[in-house]
Write an enzyme that holds these catalytic residues in place. Structure first.
Site, PDB file in Angstrom:
ATOM      1  N   SER A 151      -9.718   1.680   2.753  1.00  0.00           N
ATOM      2  CA  SER A 151      -8.829   2.447   1.893  1.00  0.00           C
ATOM      3  C   SER A 151      -7.759   1.618   1.181  1.00  0.00           C
ATOM      4  O   SER A 151      -7.096   2.124   0.266  1.00  0.00           O
ATOM      5  CB  SER A 151      -8.151   3.538   2.733  1.00  0.00           C
TER       6      SER A 151
ATOM      7  N   LYS B  11       0.835  -1.207   0.000  1.00  0.00           N
ATOM      8  CA  LYS B  11       0.000   0.000   0.000  1.00  0.00           C
ATOM      9  C   LYS B  11       0.871   1.258   0.000  1.00  0.00           C
ATOM     10  O   LYS B  11       1.933   1.289   0.629  1.00  0.00           O
ATOM     11  CB  LYS B  11      -0.912  -0.032   1.237  1.00  0.00           C
TER      12      LYS B  11
ATOM     13  N   SER C  57     -10.040  -0.729   6.900  1.00  0.00           N
ATOM     14  CA  SER C  57      -9.429  -0.489   5.582  1.00  0.00           C
ATOM     15  C   SER C  57      -8.752  -1.696   4.947  1.00  0.00           C
ATOM     16  O   SER C  57      -8.416  -1.661   3.767  1.00  0.00           O
ATOM     17  CB  SER C  57      -8.426   0.664   5.675  1.00  0.00           C
TER      18      SER C  57
END
Length: 434
Positions: A132, A57, A156
């Site tokens: 996210s 990420k 997330s």
């Protein structure tokens, strides 16, 4: 062999990523060079992650890659060091193939707020992938890597894992070091894996966990092992079930039957603070996010955040700024901290006599890509995931079917530092569903 696998994944990324936008940075020459070195290293063949291809990420530092947090603010900022979790992955034979898209500064649960454009859901292209950690989940779902790292502040990892039909795990607060993570809300954040199987989630969690002197919240835990879950007491929280849509609730009820077949005892529970979850979480989130973004002042890292960020990031900064002021902090922030203690104490109390809790991950199916939602409609996707972060629990998601082709994930939660039980339950459930 490893070089060949890397080349195959690079080909897939070239063909597929243009469409789904899961990855925002790939360095083929860099990863191929690292693969060649690894292939020549005879000792490396015994390492647990040997040759595993991993996506990271965009809010986790990987030396030499941009750590943009999917924001224009940091679009040109190159990570000068490896986060602790990346050091551990590299030490254990893992290869980083690219950086995953995400909601800007992890502010979002749809995967649509990235400066680099939205990520599509590989399993349902007209739907959001969740966020996210949108790119991490989509990359695993589209087979652009073996596994991925995400971060979970209020769901997330788990939210996109459910929407994209993959496995996701949020370790207990303090199990995994956050050194090298650009935080959203430091008292909630945890780094964790997104994988194709629950066994791989166990593997990657064991690699990245452990005490780190650079993150004083971390604790040492023994290696997590796969255990027999026969005899487990499995809690089902009435209020969590009531929040979920009927079709999702049906999937969860079928999953509960699977646990019965696995020799578990089902225990009905009641949690009276579900209504406090979203206001408590978001008030603390706003204040901590405002505090963490003060470093992005335009002098040190890139652009001044308020001048270039997206709507959702700006909203959180402005609200965080307001409720951080002396005249408001007592009214909002301090009350949120009191509510957090209430929620945590009640959760520990109701979980006292059970091993795990099972339920829905999200209350409704992912909305359509580009569909306009109010902030409150968007935040409502988090109602079933934020309690784990508020209470410091471990929580994982494993696929439990689909509704009209849209994946649904079962959420399994455990007491703080009982990650082994949750991972074992995820593995047992996944095997039973094969």
């Amino acid at each position: 062999m490893i070089v060949e696998r890397v080349e195959e994944y690079l080909d897939r990324i070239e063909k597929i990523n243009k469409d789904i936008n899961a990855l925002i940075e790939v360095k083929p020459e860099k990863v191929l060079e690292e693969a060649k070195k690894l292939e020549k290293d005879e000792k490396a063949k015994k390492k647990p992650l040997y040759g595993k291809i991993i996506v990271v990420k965009a809010n986790i530092n990987v030396e030499g890659y941009t750590i943009s947090c999917a924001s224009k603010t940091l679009e040109n900022y190159i990570a000068p060091y490896d986060a602790t979790v990346i050091e551990k992955i590299k030490e254990n034979g893992g290869l980083i193939i690219g950086i995953a898209n995400m909601d800007e500064f992890a502010c979002g649960s749809s995967g649509e707020t990235s400066y680099f454009g939205p990520t599509k859901n590989p399993r349902a292209k007209d739907r959001i992938p969740g966020g996210s950690s949108s790119g991490s989940a989509a990359a695993v779902s589209a087979d652009l890597c073996d596994m991925a790292l995400g971060s979970d502040t209020g769901g997330s990892i788990r939210n996109p894992a459910s929407h994209c039909g993959v496995v996701g795990f949020k370790p207990s607060y303090g199990v995994v070091s956050r050194y090298g993570l650009c935080d959203l809300a430091m008292s909630f954040d945890q780094i964790g894996p997104l994988t194709k199987t629950a066994e791989d989630a166990l593997l990657l969690t064991n690699i990245i966990k452990g005490k780190d002197l650079r993150d004083t919240t971390t604790v040492e835990t023994k290696p997590f092992e796969k255990k027999d879950i026969k005899g487990f007491k499995v809690g089902v929280v009435k209020e969590f079930m009531d929040v979920a849509d009927e079709k999702i609730r049906d999937k969860v009820e079928k999953a509960i039957e699977v646990f019965k077949d696995l020799g578990c005892e089902i225990v009905e529970l009641s949690y009276k603070y579900v209504d406090l979850a979203l206001p408590t979480y978001y008030l603390i989130n706003y204040v901590e996010f405002f505090s963490s973004t003060r470093r992005y002042d335009g002098r040190r890292y890139g652009y001044k955040i308020e001048e270039v960020c997206g709507e959702e990031v700006l909203r959180r900064i402005m609200i965080g700024s307001m409720i951080s002021q002396k005249e408001y902090s007592g009214k909002y922030y301090k009350n949120a901290l009191k509510a957090r203690n209430l929620m945590r104490n009640e959760m520990i109390k109701i979980m006292k006599d059970v091993d795990i809790i099972v339920g829905a991950t999200v209350p409704k199916l992912p909305h359509k890509l580009g569909e306009k939602l109010t902030p409150m409609e968007m935040y409502s996707y988090d109602v079933l995931t934020v309690p784990a972060n508020i209470c410091g629990l471990c929580a994982g998601v494993v696929p439990c079917g689909d509704i009209n082709g849209i994946p649904v994930g079962l959420q399994i939660q455990g007491k703080p530092f009982e990650d082994e039980k949750v991972l074992s339950a995820m593995i047992a459930f996944e095997k039973a569903m094969e």
